[in-house]
Motif scaffolding. Structure first.
Motif, PDB file in Angstrom:
ATOM      1  N   ILE A  12       0.835  -1.203   0.000  1.00  0.00           N
ATOM      2  CA  ILE A  12       0.000   0.000   0.000  1.00  0.00           C
ATOM      3  C   ILE A  12       0.866   1.248   0.000  1.00  0.00           C
ATOM      4  O   ILE A  12       0.643   2.184  -0.766  1.00  0.00           O
ATOM      5  CB  ILE A  12      -0.956  -0.001   1.203  1.00  0.00           C
ATOM      6  N   LYS A  21      -6.236   4.036  -8.401  1.00  0.00           N
ATOM      7  CA  LYS A  21      -6.791   3.819  -7.071  1.00  0.00           C
ATOM      8  C   LYS A  21      -8.264   4.195  -7.089  1.00  0.00           C
ATOM      9  O   LYS A  21      -8.784   4.743  -8.062  1.00  0.00           O
ATOM     10  CB  LYS A  21      -6.046   4.648  -6.031  1.00  0.00           C
ATOM     11  N   ARG A  52      -8.508   2.011  -2.039  1.00  0.00           N
ATOM     12  CA  ARG A  52      -7.810   0.865  -2.613  1.00  0.00           C
ATOM     13  C   ARG A  52      -6.782   1.361  -3.631  1.00  0.00           C
ATOM     14  O   ARG A  52      -7.067   2.280  -4.403  1.00  0.00           O
ATOM     15  CB  ARG A  52      -8.769  -0.076  -3.339  1.00  0.00           C
ATOM     16  N   SER A  60      -5.961  -5.417  -5.806  1.00  0.00           N
ATOM     17  CA  SER A  60      -5.913  -4.112  -5.148  1.00  0.00           C
ATOM     18  C   SER A  60      -5.880  -4.308  -3.642  1.00  0.00           C
ATOM     19  O   SER A  60      -6.305  -5.346  -3.130  1.00  0.00           O
ATOM     20  CB  SER A  60      -7.109  -3.245  -5.557  1.00  0.00           C
ATOM     21  N   ALA A  61      -5.372  -3.327  -2.928  1.00  0.00           N
ATOM     22  CA  ALA A  61      -5.277  -3.406  -1.470  1.00  0.00           C
ATOM     23  C   ALA A  61      -5.426  -2.010  -0.886  1.00  0.00           C
ATOM     24  O   ALA A  61      -5.136  -1.015  -1.536  1.00  0.00           O
ATOM     25  CB  ALA A  61      -3.952  -4.024  -1.041  1.00  0.00           C
ATOM     26  N   GLY A  62      -5.894  -1.956   0.350  1.00  0.00           N
ATOM     27  CA  GLY A  62      -6.083  -0.654   0.978  1.00  0.00           C
ATOM     28  C   GLY A  62      -6.593  -0.768   2.397  1.00  0.00           C
ATOM     29  O   GLY A  62      -6.389  -1.773   3.079  1.00  0.00           O
ATOM     30  N   ASP A  64      -9.926   0.093   5.214  1.00  0.00           N
ATOM     31  CA  ASP A  64     -11.347   0.357   5.439  1.00  0.00           C
ATOM     32  C   ASP A  64     -11.566   0.813   6.871  1.00  0.00           C
ATOM     33  O   ASP A  64     -10.960   0.269   7.806  1.00  0.00           O
ATOM     34  CB  ASP A  64     -12.180  -0.912   5.227  1.00  0.00           C
ATOM     35  N   SER A 102      -7.374  -4.343   3.781  1.00  0.00           N
ATOM     36  CA  SER A 102      -8.136  -5.218   2.888  1.00  0.00           C
ATOM     37  C   SER A 102      -7.414  -5.416   1.567  1.00  0.00           C
ATOM     38  O   SER A 102      -6.774  -4.503   1.052  1.00  0.00           O
ATOM     39  CB  SER A 102      -9.521  -4.621   2.622  1.00  0.00           C
ATOM     40  N   ALA A 103      -7.549  -6.618   1.030  1.00  0.00           N
ATOM     41  CA  ALA A 103      -7.043  -6.933  -0.313  1.00  0.00           C
ATOM     42  C   ALA A 103      -8.179  -7.590  -1.087  1.00  0.00           C
ATOM     43  O   ALA A 103      -9.038  -8.260  -0.508  1.00  0.00           O
ATOM     44  CB  ALA A 103      -5.841  -7.859  -0.239  1.00  0.00           C
ATOM     45  N   GLN A 104      -8.196  -7.365  -2.405  1.00  0.00           N
ATOM     46  CA  GLN A 104      -9.275  -7.951  -3.194  1.00  0.00           C
ATOM     47  C   GLN A 104      -8.800  -8.346  -4.587  1.00  0.00           C
ATOM     48  O   GLN A 104      -7.821  -7.798  -5.111  1.00  0.00           O
ATOM     49  CB  GLN A 104     -10.455  -6.993  -3.281  1.00  0.00           C
ATOM     50  N   ASN A 106     -10.011  -8.475  -8.446  1.00  0.00           N
ATOM     51  CA  ASN A 106     -10.951  -7.788  -9.321  1.00  0.00           C
ATOM     52  C   ASN A 106     -11.160  -8.594 -10.597  1.00  0.00           C
ATOM     53  O   ASN A 106     -10.201  -8.919 -11.298  1.00  0.00           O
ATOM     54  CB  ASN A 106     -10.417  -6.384  -9.651  1.00  0.00           C
ATOM     55  N   TYR A 118     -15.722  -7.702  -7.649  1.00  0.00           N
ATOM     56  CA  TYR A 118     -14.552  -8.103  -6.867  1.00  0.00           C
ATOM     57  C   TYR A 118     -14.954  -9.016  -5.709  1.00  0.00           C
ATOM     58  O   TYR A 118     -16.123  -9.084  -5.307  1.00  0.00           O
ATOM     59  CB  TYR A 118     -13.827  -6.872  -6.311  1.00  0.00           C
TER      60      TYR A 118
END
Length: 201
Positions: A12, A21, A52, A60-62, A64, A102-104, A106, A118
């Motif tokens: 990140i 982002k 994200r 993606s990650a970020g 929350d 969080s990571a996701q 997509n 996602y």
């Protein structure tokens, strides 16, 4: 677990100034799933906000941040404290706050420029304040716990040329919060988010 969180934080930070982002803010409607004798009502008094960074087009990650207020009215009963007893109707409340990395993943749909479905996972911390309001009195207890949040959703840009769009997601929150006074050995909730998203790709 600590190594995974450290790697995500580094990723990140390394992408913090990247162009790709998105930011979001959403209403969070949720329902508690544990100790429903104490609170069983769905609440719309909650929200989430986050960011994200795209590590690549599929990952993606970020971060929350979330909050919710649960409450439920209870009919008259006698409530016993250490030195007295009070007969009154009362309200049970839970004030819930969370923070998660969080990571996701997509999924690409169509040209990959308007629709962004996602699935992801958030790991972090959760705090609950359990409060019992009766007559002119209140009793409360606060507890912290580890949070795990699987989530699936979709982002939709309003057009190819606009960065603003909408989002919808469903999530399950599980945390290790305990409250001996209010009979919680964990806390979990099912939630639905709907909100606005600002995508820069």
């Amino acid at each position: 677990m600590k190594k995974l969180l450290f790697i995500i934080i580094i990723l990140i930070a390394g992408n913090a100034f990247a162009q790709d982002k998105y930011f979001y803010v959403s209403l969070d409607i949720s329902k508690p799933l544990d100790n429903t004798n104490w609170i069983n009502s769905t609440t719309a008094r909650g929200g989430k906000a986050g960011v994200r960074f795209f590590i690549n087009p599929k990952i993606s990650a970020g971060l929350d941040l979330g909050w919710s207020t649960y409450d439920e009215y209870k009919p008259t009963k006698t409530i016993y404290t250490n030195n007295s007893a009070v007969t009154s109707d009362y309200f049970n409340y839970i004030y819930n706050y969370s923070a998660a990395i969080s990571a996701q993943y997509n999924f690409k749909v169509g040209d990959g420029e308007v629709l962004f479905p996602y699935a992801g996972l958030g790991l972090g911390a959760n705090t609950n304040e359990y409060v019992l309001y009766y007559n002119i009195y209140q009793d409360s207890e606060r507890s912290w716990g580890f949070l795990a949040r699987p989530e699936a959703g979709i982002l939709v840009k309003f057009s190819h040329r606009r960065s603003i769009g909408a989002m919808a997601a469903i999530h399950y929150d599980y945390s290790t919060n305990k409250s001996e006074n209010y009979n919680y050995d964990r806390f979990s909730a099912l939630g639905f988010q709907i909100g606005l998203v600002f995508i820069t790709l």
